[in-house]
Design an enzyme around this catalytic site. Structure first.
Site, short mmCIF file in Angstrom:
data_model
loop_
_atom_site.label_atom_id
_atom_site.label_comp_id
_atom_site.label_asym_id
_atom_site.label_seq_id
_atom_site.Cartn_x
_atom_site.Cartn_y
_atom_site.Cartn_z
N SER A 275 66.22 70.52 58.41
CA SER A 275 67.37 70.11 57.60
C SER A 275 68.19 71.35 57.25
O SER A 275 67.63 72.42 57.02
CB SER A 275 66.90 69.40 56.33
OG SER A 275 67.97 69.23 55.42
N ARG A 314 86.09 40.29 95.97
CA ARG A 314 86.19 41.64 95.40
C ARG A 314 86.81 41.51 94.01
O ARG A 314 87.79 40.79 93.84
CB ARG A 314 87.05 42.57 96.27
CG ARG A 314 86.47 42.91 97.62
CD ARG A 314 85.34 43.91 97.55
NE ARG A 314 85.77 45.22 97.10
CZ ARG A 314 86.37 46.11 97.88
NH1 ARG A 314 86.63 45.83 99.14
NH2 ARG A 314 86.70 47.29 97.41
#
Length: 404
Positions: A275, A314
């Protein structure tokens, strides 16, 4: 594809797998294989094939330029094939007209994605196996160690920590089984389709497909899957399930590792989980990575499913959207698997704290409830279940390891 916000949630290996250079290299592998197969099938001259194959080397191309030009072209295949033809033509002008013969942009992109995905899946599987092996060791070692079972986030009864570990391991074994099956179905060559490009190869299209599939070690599909995305998306769904199972393990470990509970802890390592303000903290960063992946992966899977209704033969937009989501899903999966593969082998287990937490709950209960839900017989039963499950899961894991 990495960024400052997700690089630490992933791995350098998976980021390299989906790098621009690596993906274009996979596309060039497709083009080389196509030329090689077509020469063997008698569709193009052998000399032309050799010129194409010899030019399909990523170091010969300006990767950044090709990627930049893909935005205007609408596909990375278009500038790559253009550049490949130009480069082949420098050495063999006649061979240039045989580059990409009978193939589409989607053929080369889909197949390249399959090749890169196969490598990514191997990375993921290797780390899942490490995590699984560690869980089976923990389950056997702690089969007889009682721990508090919790339901709805509250104390419930006594169980075995070994049984809990076996419960974490079982979904990973099932994921490996399903991923193997899904991969076998999904990792297919893409070539041709209803747009008619295979017609250019006359009646030798199936032969070219078979030769390319063998060359690239991919499945030769019965049908072109330009807009038949079910097997591909099924693989994505399995990856989502795996990430969820890894996230479940991370959730439990993070809860059991809270200071007030103190039953387990991630391995201690210098510079990991610190931390900036509170130097006493040890943040469970492996759990953090796996939990972050479990939040992000469902959105990727949902996007794959949403992209399935593709137009005719497609797609316009849906296929492109699917492509953009796929690397993120695999990146999250490998980040999660690597995090658990790191945390589980060195998981710190405090069996005394487990027993103290049990004793505290039992002491607060009326004698009848304490006897009913925290009797030694329940703990012994859990230990027996743990040992049986470890044996069964070990046998399954071993069979997966040795199956080709």
């Amino acid at each position: 594809m990495s960024s400052i916000f997700e690089g630490f949630l992933s791995t350098s290996e998976i980021q390299e797998a989906f790098s621009e250079r690596n993906f274009l290299d996979a596309m060039l592998r497709f083009e080389a294989s196509l030329a090689r197969a077509q020469a063997r099938a008698g569709l193009i001259p052998e000399a032309a094939a050799q010129s194409i194959i010899g030019t399909c080397k990523v170091e010969l191309f300006d990767v950044a330029k090709i990627v930049r030009e893909s935005g205007r072209a609408g596909s990375v295949a278009i500038p790559l094939v253009k550049s490949l033809k130009e480069t082949v033509g420098l050495f063999n002008k006649e061979a240039a007209r045989f580059v990409h013969f009978g193939a589409t942009s989607q053929d080369v992109i889909d197949t390249a994605l399959v090749l890169v995905t196969r490598h990514a899946l191997a990375l993921i599987e290797a780390d899942v196996r490490k995590a699984l092996a560690a869980l089976l060791v923990l389950a056997g070692r702690h089969a007889a160690d009682p721990v508090l079972a919790r339901t709805l986030m509250q104390p419930a009864s006594v169980t075995s920590f070994g049984l809990k570990c076996a419960g974490w391991a079982a979904p990973l074994v099932r994921s490996l089984q399903r991923l193997r099956l899904s991969s076998a179905n999904a990792l297919s060559l893409q070539l041709g389709g209803a747009v008619g490009t295979l017609a250019e190869m006359k009646d030798r299209g199936p032969q070219v497909i078979a030769l390319m599939a063998a060359d690239l070690k991919l499945k030769a599909p019965l049908f072109c899957w330009h807009t038949q995305r079910d097997e591909w998306v099924a693989l994505g769904c399995e990856l989502g399930l795996l990430v969820g199972s890894l996230g479940k393990i991370a959730r439990d470990i993070s809860l059991m590792g809270q200071y007030e509970v103190g039953e387990v802890a991630e391995p201690s390592e210098a510079g990991r989980g610190g931390s900036t303000a509170m130097l006493h903290k040890r943040n469970p960063v492996a759990c953090m990575v796996a939990l972050a992946a479990s939040v992000r992966a469902p959105q990727r899977v949902a996007a794959l499913l949403a992209a399935m209704p593709q137009e005719h033969e497609r797609a316009l937009g849906n296929w492109q959207a699917e492509l953009a989501e796929w690397p993120g899903l695999l990146t999250a999966a490998h980040g999660s698997a690597r995090a658990m593969a790191h945390a589980l082998p060195g998981l710190q287990v405090d069996t005394q704290r487990m027993r103290a937490n049990l004793d505290a709950v039992r002491a607060a209960l009326p004698p009848q409830a304490a006897e009913e839900w925290f009797s030694p017989a329940l703990a012994q039963h859990a230990a027996g279940l743990a040992r049986a499950q470890v044996q069964a899961l070990t046998e399954l894991h071993t069979s997966l390891t040795h199956k080709p």
